[in-house]
Design an enzyme around this catalytic site. Sequence first.
Site, PDB file in Angstrom:
ATOM      1  N   PRO D  55       1.259  -3.632  -0.311  1.00  0.00           N
ATOM      2  CA  PRO D  55       1.529  -2.320   0.452  1.00  0.00           C
ATOM      3  C   PRO D  55       2.765  -2.440   1.302  1.00  0.00           C
ATOM      4  CG  PRO D  55      -0.763  -2.808   0.815  1.00  0.00           C
ATOM      5  CD  PRO D  55      -0.098  -4.151   0.308  1.00  0.00           C
ATOM      6  N   ASP D  56       3.467  -1.333   1.210  1.00  0.00           N
ATOM      7  CA  ASP D  56       4.548  -1.043   1.972  1.00  0.00           C
ATOM      8  C   ASP D  56       4.091  -0.718   3.273  1.00  0.00           C
ATOM      9  OD1 ASP D  56       7.315  -0.738   2.414  1.00  0.00           O
ATOM     10  OD2 ASP D  56       7.071   1.463   1.845  1.00  0.00           O
TER      11      ASP D  56
END
Lengths: 286, 286, 286, 286
Positions: D55-56
């Site tokens: 995930p960012d």
Amino acid sequence: MIPNKARKLRDELKAGRTVVAAGAHDGLSARLVEAAGFDAVWASSFEISTSHAVPDASIVTMSEYLEAARAMNYSVRIPIIADCDNGFGNSTNVSYMVRRYELEGIAAVCIEDKRFPKLNSFIGEGQALESVEEFCEKIKAGKGSQQTEEFLLIARTEALISGRGVDEALRRAEAYADAGADAVLVHSKARTADEVLAMLGKWDGRAPIVVVPTTYYESTVEELAAAGVQMVIYANHAIRAAVRAMSTTLAEVRERGTTASVESRIAPLGELFELQGMGDVGRISI
Amino acid sequence: MIPNKARKLRDELKAGRTVVAAGAHDGLSARLVEAAGFDAVWASSFEISTSHAVPDASIVTMSEYLEAARAMNYSVRIPIIADCDNGFGNSTNVSYMVRRYELEGIAAVCIEDKRFPKLNSFIGEGQALESVEEFCEKIKAGKGSQQTEEFLLIARTEALISGRGVDEALRRAEAYADAGADAVLVHSKARTADEVLAMLGKWDGRAPIVVVPTTYYESTVEELAAAGVQMVIYANHAIRAAVRAMSTTLAEVRERGTTASVESRIAPLGELFELQGMGDVGRISI
Amino acid sequence: MIPNKARKLRDELKAGRTVVAAGAHDGLSARLVEAAGFDAVWASSFEISTSHAVPDASIVTMSEYLEAARAMNYSVRIPIIADCDNGFGNSTNVSYMVRRYELEGIAAVCIEDKRFPKLNSFIGEGQALESVEEFCEKIKAGKGSQQTEEFLLIARTEALISGRGVDEALRRAEAYADAGADAVLVHSKARTADEVLAMLGKWDGRAPIVVVPTTYYESTVEELAAAGVQMVIYANHAIRAAVRAMSTTLAEVRERGTTASVESRIAPLGELFELQGMGDVGRISI
Amino acid sequence: MIPNKARKLRDELKAGRTVVAAGAHDGLSARLVEAAGFDAVWASSFEISTSHAVPDASIVTMSEYLEAARAMNYSVRIPIIADCDNGFGNSTNVSYMVRRYELEGIAAVCIEDKRFPKLNSFIGEGQALESVEEFCEKIKAGKGSQQTEEFLLIARTEALISGRGVDEALRRAEAYADAGADAVLVHSKARTADEVLAMLGKWDGRAPIVVVPTTYYESTVEELAAAGVQMVIYANHAIRAAVRAMSTTLAEVRERGTTASVESRIAPLGELFELQGMGDVGRISI
């Protein structure tokens, strides 16, 4: 078979033995910790950031700390306990961190209740702590992410070191153990073990207690074990020994323009080849 | 302004001064080399592989060596000279290597005429060397790939150390200088400087000569400089001092179960905080 | 429990099934390989070096290849088979490589009988090969270094691709299997499967055969399996699809000064968030 | 001479031109951005975290982002602008970050006023922002740490995207420019450029304005430039094109058991060898 080091560490704690660990910062120092007979290696964030020559203040990244721990784990047969600051962020970061460290074969991680970015515990006074609730969320996130049952998560409270007293330390230690921590590290920078012992006197034993007697070094493993401590970590002495030795040796070589006077005080090349495992590769001729 | 360390190193050699360098393996040891007053840091492949606890035998990869050199360069204001084994392969590898090291701000690289995978020079006898032609191709590939005019490539011959004698060392040194090497390192594992001095006696000065007096340590910088040497490298003494100190300290702590007896012999925490540059971040309280 | 992916791969081969793998170069492409239903991921050195934009010629280092394979392994539940060129050097390098890859949870490594530094198999003609004896030493070194019994080492022969013919391919495949290889990859760059099928016709089945039908793509998995192939690797199609799509999309955006015309042909942001596993972290609002 | 890419980027902004950049995640995609004619590469944290399949959300570390940016910079002649989230912590982290990125030859960094750990801007609503004062401290810390005068720091405000409106965006942009930012990125996730244009209408031009028209893609570079925008970043289209192409190609190959039907839609091997720069190394035979 790849040795199950987390199992070994867990078994020792369960059997009531007191584990004695020492800090390291690379594969070499880890191997020297093992050679000296310690039970485990503490992959110290202070040692590792010192080896990078940057402040112990969340500057070295998780991937760099993990790489150092991996190199240590590759080099020894004893378990690695990785000092993971405050988990490198929030619960999401802790989940990811646990999965990464566990996959590398690291036996245990330790996270502390300081805020990100952290500052070394011996810097300043009264550092801000995370709330008990926030930190318990991190513990649960970490424990919920591990894939083997053996892997350990140690929760470290800075309640004493930040001046919040024994009762707060006790309250936090209990909450962290209840949240699932496999052991609780109670850190102190007092000159004696008094506050740590006071806390231990009130502890109901719901989880093993870990201490780091950097400042109260008159207390011995024997005394601490008698008081119920289950893990003693000598967190930074290897690198402090190395710094002193490198400083004085380099200064003398520079001043005299020869290494003749230091030769007897430094390890011979052959000793380093042995530490490298060069014997597996070629015949040493010097 | 980012200091042009390659320019500085090049100017010192051109001015006829003798540069004195010492080996390091991480940011910390590089900073100690600088603090002791050395002119340059030797990013020693032997030190770096020892710090990884793996044999000095082309096992540590270029990217790992480069990362160590980068951390050193970040930590000091003096130039880094990177020990790059035999260039990690053939001429293509050398070209790539030069571009990578130069972009990281490393002042100089040193490649040697041993075959890949290399073995430490103090292991075994009569190691195989590359032909003069092959090695000159590497030198040309490296020099042809640099993007700044200041960057230096040092060619190291193992002619003496592999038992091929002074004339072969001379022949190779001349060829390497003619192929574009900015300096020639003549390695020897003799107990005295005699063979190195014999070679220097016949040298016409077409490039600066570099020596590494690990075994002939009775010779001083002054004596070597008088004989025409332009760079003296104390390649591995920092880590050898560190190993001895860490070994004895860890053993004593383990045996006594306390650090009380070693405290006066190791660097205090405050000294490590200073080395880290912690003063820029927070107030040290211990 | 950490899935034992090597066991899974070994069991499928033993059961006589034909494993179908596809090449990847990072965590994302590995996840897409898994999503498409492949049985395993081929951590292709060609794809990885392309993603670094450097030639497939022993320039990317073992530590970089390993890091790419590790990221892939982290991202998927299917086994990773790591393309390890010629083992990054000699037998010592192979021993070290096997220990490193195995500790990262990589299921299998594949080494080939080309010389170091290697060049991609589709470059030039008649590349030099290692002798059978040398390469068997590598296989034995690798197999002797693994710590679990499940881990697999695949030996790849370039006998066909370098123009040495079917009999030499057969001779090498037999020797490699006898030296302990868990499977043999017979590489070919012919436009049809004829030479591979000819070799299979003479094969006594002492180890599973792996093929990479990059050039003889008219042959189907079904046909190859019928001929006895136990693993088919589509080694580089993901990155070739990516290159074409990125090139045309970027060119169109640059030319038109808007992404309006490409929006329907590219994955929406939400699809990428899903691939990242963002759902575990926060609610996607776009 | 190593090209001074920061100087080039700075000069273009000063000359009043509108720079058009596109996002990349590795050396390959950066090279394709350059080949398509863009002026600069945006080392997108969203693209890079997607390529790692995580995930960012501040999970990829600074050292991993930096390594990706470094590989991009190595691969192209145009400047790299590195998307650095919120600076990876506090002002100390920003100082360190600036020194690291600048030493790698990265032309510019961009930091945003979201809190650590950050979440991608398209996730959730009304994300918390740092105070103007805190963020200006970071800007000053960053600008005070750079060693060359050319290096650029872009400050990005999430005022619009977090629903705080045009006046707050304007107030923050002005403060950030006054704190020393070399440009201000005003991010928006509206379907049209209206709020961005409203903000530009009130802007006094004290620093160049940068926009990322991911959602308001009907607006063209021409229109945005006419409104005073000096940099337009197409932040994530390369990887979105790659995902779509890899997904469909892999699915088709898996289903059909052959690559015959996809061969004409993917880049041939020769195109990838060219992208690698293989021509410098060997003759391509396929």
